[in-house]
Enzyme design. Structure first.
Site, PDB file in Angstrom:
ATOM      1  N   GLU A  40    -107.026  61.360  11.341  1.00  0.00           N
ATOM      2  CA  GLU A  40    -107.354  62.329  12.034  1.00  0.00           C
ATOM      3  C   GLU A  40    -107.975  63.458  11.154  1.00  0.00           C
ATOM      4  O   GLU A  40    -107.178  64.082  10.315  1.00  0.00           O
ATOM      5  CB  GLU A  40    -106.015  62.979  12.833  1.00  0.00           C
ATOM      6  CG  GLU A  40    -105.576  61.915  14.053  1.00  0.00           C
ATOM      7  CD  GLU A  40    -106.488  62.400  15.307  1.00  0.00           C
ATOM      8  OE1 GLU A  40    -106.672  63.368  15.787  1.00  0.00           O
ATOM      9  OE2 GLU A  40    -106.732  61.393  16.083  1.00  0.00           O
ATOM     10  N   LYS A  60    -107.199  73.942  11.748  1.00  0.00           N
ATOM     11  CA  LYS A  60    -105.822  74.677  11.798  1.00  0.00           C
ATOM     12  C   LYS A  60    -105.915  76.015  10.820  1.00  0.00           C
ATOM     13  O   LYS A  60    -106.491  75.755   9.634  1.00  0.00           O
ATOM     14  CB  LYS A  60    -104.611  73.915  11.799  1.00  0.00           C
ATOM     15  CG  LYS A  60    -104.637  72.747  12.954  1.00  0.00           C
ATOM     16  CD  LYS A  60    -104.269  73.466  14.201  1.00  0.00           C
ATOM     17  CE  LYS A  60    -103.978  72.507  15.424  1.00  0.00           C
ATOM     18  NZ  LYS A  60    -105.103  71.605  15.505  1.00  0.00           N
ATOM     19  N   MET A 106    -109.266  73.028  22.005  1.00  0.00           N
ATOM     20  CA  MET A 106    -109.329  74.483  22.338  1.00  0.00           C
ATOM     21  C   MET A 106    -108.123  75.126  21.443  1.00  0.00           C
ATOM     22  O   MET A 106    -107.651  76.363  21.728  1.00  0.00           O
ATOM     23  CB  MET A 106    -109.008  75.006  23.722  1.00  0.00           C
ATOM     24  CG  MET A 106    -110.292  75.095  24.674  1.00  0.00           C
ATOM     25  SD  MET A 106    -111.401  76.325  23.948  1.00  0.00           S
ATOM     26  CE  MET A 106    -112.504  76.581  25.488  1.00  0.00           C
ATOM     27  N   SER A 107    -107.550  74.411  20.393  1.00  0.00           N
ATOM     28  CA  SER A 107    -106.213  74.732  19.851  1.00  0.00           C
ATOM     29  C   SER A 107    -106.440  76.058  18.844  1.00  0.00           C
ATOM     30  O   SER A 107    -105.515  76.620  18.618  1.00  0.00           O
ATOM     31  CB  SER A 107    -106.002  73.425  18.930  1.00  0.00           C
ATOM     32  OG  SER A 107    -106.730  73.399  17.780  1.00  0.00           O
TER      33      SER A 107
END
Lengths: 210, 210
Positions: free
Chosen positions: A161, A165, A127-128
């Site tokens: 990863e 963002k 949920m970032s």
DNA sequence: CTGAATACTGAATATATTTACACGCATGAA
DNA sequence: TTCATGCGTGTAAATATATTCAGTATTCAG
């Protein structure tokens, strides 16, 4: 360059029929048997000749490695059946984002909907980016490019990863900002840490849990 | 008999793509490598399952003996989805939602992406559903139906107004709940006020301003 | 006539591929 | 719990296939 012998045309026709009927190219043995040769090599040499003349393509070492080249099948072919956009689920460590193993499915999505063009879909986990309207499970529509401008939402790779963002660069430093106060920004020094921009977000598709 | 697992669908999709791209079915090893399995048997088991469910046909003993059965690959794509989904912009007062005059454009969107099936797209205006991840300008993917269950997000029509809200019914009363504390719920008494459910939301597509 | 390409037979061999077997782990139903 | 199913890892054959080598004939252009 296309002057096939009568025999060669027959072999070619046999291959076409075999693919039609069996869904896969024939082996040397099947060609030989089908055309009445008693030696596998007869088939082999014919295949070599056909390949040399550009009628087929041979994949060395692989079983049934015969591929029709010239126009034979309807039209379209690979281009028309574009298969839509690949949906990337979890990205296995060390593999390129678009590696087969990461592709969960393909979906037809109108490219005219997105600009710049959509290249693939990435399933978002976490949920970032909630406050940007990107929720857990959403499909992020991504344009593949290594270049990002400040403020754009990017698909970034940090080691093994892959994360989504907002991008912000200042000189030698890049900050990856979440859109959710519960998460912290990520700071990267380009000198030391590895950062790869896998693409920029050009859209979002949500299809469940509304 | 056709209830394929997500994994099985992936294997099937991989086979389809392999045939498309290489002109012949894949081997167990190619499937395993392509999908990230490290054991050939993983591929084998999936193939058995797919064959059992009628999705493919296996030729015992033969190399690349995989054959697609159910219709999936041929064309279908652009042709089948013909005109795509209509995008509804503002709904003119008094006109049905799907009236020609309300259609802004048509977009090809894979129907397999949404369930129940997508019927049209509606451009959302306003932020009343912000906390549900539906922002101003988003395209709401709508399934046309007059029936809604509690908790679903619906496209509702109140007189000349078309609005998107979460549906909640209790006896003779319906409440349309926004997903944003800055807005107030709407209460409707079915006896007096006119309420038409134009459809339920099955997805969201965002294509700009990320 | 002569060399090059086509059209084979037959045999041998190195791989490519399929397929069976033994186990591990999780999940959901009985 | 126990049983069945889905989903894997790993290993080891058996056999399907590709590919090379050694010959023999025929046709055809130079």
């Amino acid at each position: 360059m296309n002057e096939l012998t009568v025999k060669q045309q027959r072999v070619l026709a046999f291959i076409q029929r075999h693919i039609q009927g069996h869904g896969r190219p024939p082996t040397r043995a099947e060609i030989a048997q089908g055309l009445g040769f008693s030696s596998l090599n007869a088939a082999e040499t014919h295949l070599r000749a056909l390949a040399r003349k550009g009628a087929i393509e041979l994949t060395p070492g692989g079983a049934r490695g015969i591929r029709l080249l010239a126009e034979a099948s309807p039209e379209g072919g690979p281009a028309a059946t574009a298969a839509g956009l690949p949906l990337i689920g979890r990205v296995a460590a060390g593999s390129p984002v678009l590696a087969e193993q990461n592709v969960e499915a393909h979906f037809e999505v109108d490219s005219a909907l997105f600009r710049p063009a959509a290249d693939y879909l990435l399933r978002v986990s976490g949920m970032s980016m909630r406050d940007a309207g990107i929720l857990d499970g959403d499909l992020l529509v991504v344009h593949r490019t290594p270049e990002a401008r400040n403020g754009q939402i990017v698909v970034a790779r940090l080691g093994d990863e892959v994360t989504v963002k907002r991008f912000e660069r200042s000189d030698r430093r890049v900050r990856l900002l979440p859109a959710n106060p519960d998460f912290s920004p990520i700071e990267i020094r380009l000198d030391h840490d590895p950062l790869v921009i896998e693409g920029i977000a050009v859209g979002v598709i949500r299809n469940g849990r509304l």
